[in-house]
Design an enzyme around this catalytic site. Structure first.
Site, PDB file in Angstrom:
ATOM      1  N   PHE A 154      48.114  55.812  30.261  1.00  0.00           N
ATOM      2  CA  PHE A 154      48.981  54.961  29.449  1.00  0.00           C
ATOM      3  C   PHE A 154      48.668  55.219  27.974  1.00  0.00           C
ATOM      4  O   PHE A 154      47.502  55.222  27.574  1.00  0.00           O
ATOM      5  CB  PHE A 154      48.751  53.489  29.802  1.00  0.00           C
ATOM      6  CG  PHE A 154      49.790  52.577  29.214  1.00  0.00           C
ATOM      7  CD1 PHE A 154      50.993  52.362  29.851  1.00  0.00           C
ATOM      8  CD2 PHE A 154      49.570  51.961  27.996  1.00  0.00           C
ATOM      9  CE1 PHE A 154      51.962  51.534  29.302  1.00  0.00           C
ATOM     10  CE2 PHE A 154      50.537  51.129  27.438  1.00  0.00           C
ATOM     11  CZ  PHE A 154      51.733  50.917  28.092  1.00  0.00           C
ATOM     12  N   ASP A 157      40.766  50.490  33.620  1.00  0.00           N
ATOM     13  CA  ASP A 157      41.928  49.736  33.159  1.00  0.00           C
ATOM     14  C   ASP A 157      42.643  49.222  34.412  1.00  0.00           C
ATOM     15  O   ASP A 157      43.125  50.017  35.230  1.00  0.00           O
ATOM     16  CB  ASP A 157      42.846  50.618  32.305  1.00  0.00           C
ATOM     17  CG  ASP A 157      43.959  49.796  31.646  1.00  0.00           C
ATOM     18  OD1 ASP A 157      44.419  48.823  32.272  1.00  0.00           O
ATOM     19  OD2 ASP A 157      44.352  50.140  30.513  1.00  0.00           O
ATOM     20  N   TYR A 171      50.358  39.842  31.541  1.00  0.00           N
ATOM     21  CA  TYR A 171      51.808  39.595  31.658  1.00  0.00           C
ATOM     22  C   TYR A 171      52.483  40.411  32.751  1.00  0.00           C
ATOM     23  O   TYR A 171      53.682  40.289  32.954  1.00  0.00           O
ATOM     24  CB  TYR A 171      52.508  39.852  30.319  1.00  0.00           C
ATOM     25  CG  TYR A 171      52.217  41.194  29.677  1.00  0.00           C
ATOM     26  CD1 TYR A 171      52.847  42.341  30.122  1.00  0.00           C
ATOM     27  CD2 TYR A 171      51.295  41.301  28.644  1.00  0.00           C
ATOM     28  CE1 TYR A 171      52.572  43.571  29.548  1.00  0.00           C
ATOM     29  CE2 TYR A 171      51.007  42.523  28.059  1.00  0.00           C
ATOM     30  CZ  TYR A 171      51.644  43.657  28.515  1.00  0.00           C
ATOM     31  OH  TYR A 171      51.346  44.857  27.944  1.00  0.00           O
ATOM     32  N   LYS A 172      51.723  41.274  33.442  1.00  0.00           N
ATOM     33  CA  LYS A 172      52.337  42.077  34.505  1.00  0.00           C
ATOM     34  C   LYS A 172      52.241  41.303  35.823  1.00  0.00           C
ATOM     35  O   LYS A 172      52.855  40.263  35.958  1.00  0.00           O
ATOM     36  CB  LYS A 172      51.675  43.452  34.547  1.00  0.00           C
ATOM     37  CG  LYS A 172      51.983  44.262  33.282  1.00  0.00           C
ATOM     38  CD  LYS A 172      51.268  45.588  33.213  1.00  0.00           C
ATOM     39  CE  LYS A 172      51.687  46.329  31.945  1.00  0.00           C
ATOM     40  NZ  LYS A 172      50.761  47.414  31.595  1.00  0.00           N
ATOM     41  N   ARG A 203      61.180  53.404  38.041  1.00  0.00           N
ATOM     42  CA  ARG A 203      60.029  52.697  38.590  1.00  0.00           C
ATOM     43  C   ARG A 203      60.485  51.417  39.267  1.00  0.00           C
ATOM     44  O   ARG A 203      61.253  50.646  38.691  1.00  0.00           O
ATOM     45  CB  ARG A 203      59.116  52.345  37.417  1.00  0.00           C
ATOM     46  CG  ARG A 203      57.670  52.491  37.667  1.00  0.00           C
ATOM     47  CD  ARG A 203      56.847  52.419  36.413  1.00  0.00           C
ATOM     48  NE  ARG A 203      57.188  51.337  35.491  1.00  0.00           N
ATOM     49  CZ  ARG A 203      56.320  50.774  34.658  1.00  0.00           C
ATOM     50  NH1 ARG A 203      55.066  51.157  34.669  1.00  0.00           N
ATOM     51  NH2 ARG A 203      56.696  49.834  33.817  1.00  0.00           N
TER      52      ARG A 203
END
Ligand SMILES: *Cc1c(COP(=O)(O)O)cnc(C)c1O
Length: 407
Positions: free
Chosen positions: A121, A192, A217-218, A366
């Site tokens: 990422f 991560d 927030y995921k 995705r």
């Protein structure tokens, strides 16, 4: 079993009603922004009206705002196999990446390489590059191909930082094995967990991980821009003077002394005043997960993603989608991705039909599966919509080719 039969037998089905989801929408993007838990609305309103509006400054003590980073951190810790006092909820994932990397470097005199994989990422890589620049290139940020990471760990490597579940492909790393390998070479291991926390069972203690970071927030459903989290194994905490030395990490913040002295334990990794409203929403999302059994969450995630890939197999053939995730569901997190040259426009056409996934450049579609609120019936219907979008070339409209700022 049919999707309807699978849903009827689903032990997690009752969680769906705990979320405020728009009627008729098929939401397959909880890996990017989790859905709104109904209780978060009431909790944030209460925090605003009563704690802020009524209690004002006294709420730092009375409503225990000051204890939020540790309290919520410990709750997240239970989801990722950390011990109490090893996790704080704070800051963004990017900032926590900086904190973990600089702490690891401080613990490793004589070693000057921080190692990760290319295609990680971007923020993780950019923060590494920023540390390289900040140290006048004394610390080197090294990125190698994903399958070359393990071979690149030598005695110059201070820390290896990897995302456990890759954000594009969903490919999952074996946390225990890679951690052991890094430590065998004297390196520290930073994970991560942005696409792991709330998505798959994680056991940081069993893996003997050194540091970890992740997103609120995921999958944790903490709300847009929710604080992230930082895990520091207890054995390292008091050995590190943090690079970001703010007053919330001071041993006695309200003594207002001129001289910095780190707090004992995980508290030294805090920097400044916590964002209380965001923390309040995050706590609701985390509390919901504490009611669920992560093994059941994982089993349903696999069942959802298997159903999707089964339904997608003939469509992939017919319409030219290439599976970008591991075919074996035990080797991926809670998402399935496909490559298609028209990926962006196809996703826009799907969103127009009420099926929300997302697009990652250059060509990845995705689809995320969030077992607390996604149903098998929705997953099957989503595949039907994809077939329809392709059959009628719905994606081939000029407005679906205009890129928005956020994809
Ligand atoms: C989503 C994500 C982030 C996000 O970082 P922010 O600071 O919250 O913007 C970081 N790393 C990974 C691997 C991610 O998937």
């Amino acid at each position: 079993m049919t999707p309807q039969e699978l849903d009827a037998a689903d032990a997690l089905a009752h969680f769906r009603d705990r979320f405020a989801l728009p009627e008729g929408l098929i939401y397959l993007d909880g890996n990017s922004l989790g859905a709104l838990p109904k209780a978060a609305e009431a909790r944030v309103l209460e925090t605003v009206r009563s704690e802020w509006g009524g209690g004002l400054i006294t709420s730092w003590n009375k409503a225990d705002w000051v204890g939020m980073p540790q309290r919520i951190g410990d709750k997240i810790g239970r989801l990722i196999g950390a011990r109490p006092g090893e996790v704080v909820a704070c800051d963004s994932t990017s900032i926590n990446v900086f904190k973990a990397l600089t702490a690891a470097i401080a613990l490793q005199p004589g070693r000057n390489v921080i190692l990760s994989e290319s295609g990680n990422f971007p923020t993780d890589i950019y923060i590494m590059q920023g540390i390289e620049a900040l140290t006048g290139r004394e610390v080197r940020a090294q990125m190698v191909q994903p399958d070359e990471v393990e071979g690149a760990i030598d005695d110059s490597v201070a820390a290896v930082m990897l995302t456990q579940v890759h954000y594009k492909t969903g490919k999952m790393r074996d946390m225990a094995r890679v951690t052991e390998l890094a430590q065998d070479h004297g390196a520290l291991m930073i994970w991560d967990l942005s696409h792991s926390a709330g998505a798959i069972p994680v056991d940081l203690a069993a893996a003997n991980a050194d540091f970890a970071v992740g997103c609120g927030y995921k999958y944790l459903n903490g709300g847009p821009g929710a604080p992230g989290f930082l895990y520091v194994a207890e054995r390292h905490q008091n050995a590190v003077t943090p690079a970001l030395t703010g007053w919330f990490g001071h041993a006695a913040p309200f003594a207002f002394e001129d001289c910095y002295e780190p707090a004992p334990g995980i508290a030294r990794f805090l920097i400044g005043t916590p964002p209380v409203l965001g923390m309040a929403a995050l706590e609701v999302g985390v509390d919901l997960f504490l009611e669920a059994d992560m093994a059941a969450v994982r089993a349903k995630s696999i069942s959802l993603s298997q159903l999707f890939s089964e339904r997608m197999a003939p469509l992939a053939e017919r319409w030219g989608f290439a599976l970008a995730s591991p075919a074996d569901p035990t080797e991926r997190g809670s998402q399935v991705s496909y490559r298609h040259p028209e990926g962006y426009a196809i996703m826009q056409a799907l969103i127009a039909r009420g099926v929300i996934g997302d697009f990652r450049a250059p060509d990845i579609l995705r689809f995320g599966f969030t077992p607390l609120y996604t149903t098998h019936a929705e997953v099957a219907a989503a595949a039907g919509h994809i077939d329809a979008v392709m059959a009628a070339r719905e994606w081939d409209r000029p407005e679906y080719k205009v890129r928005s700022a956020v994809t």
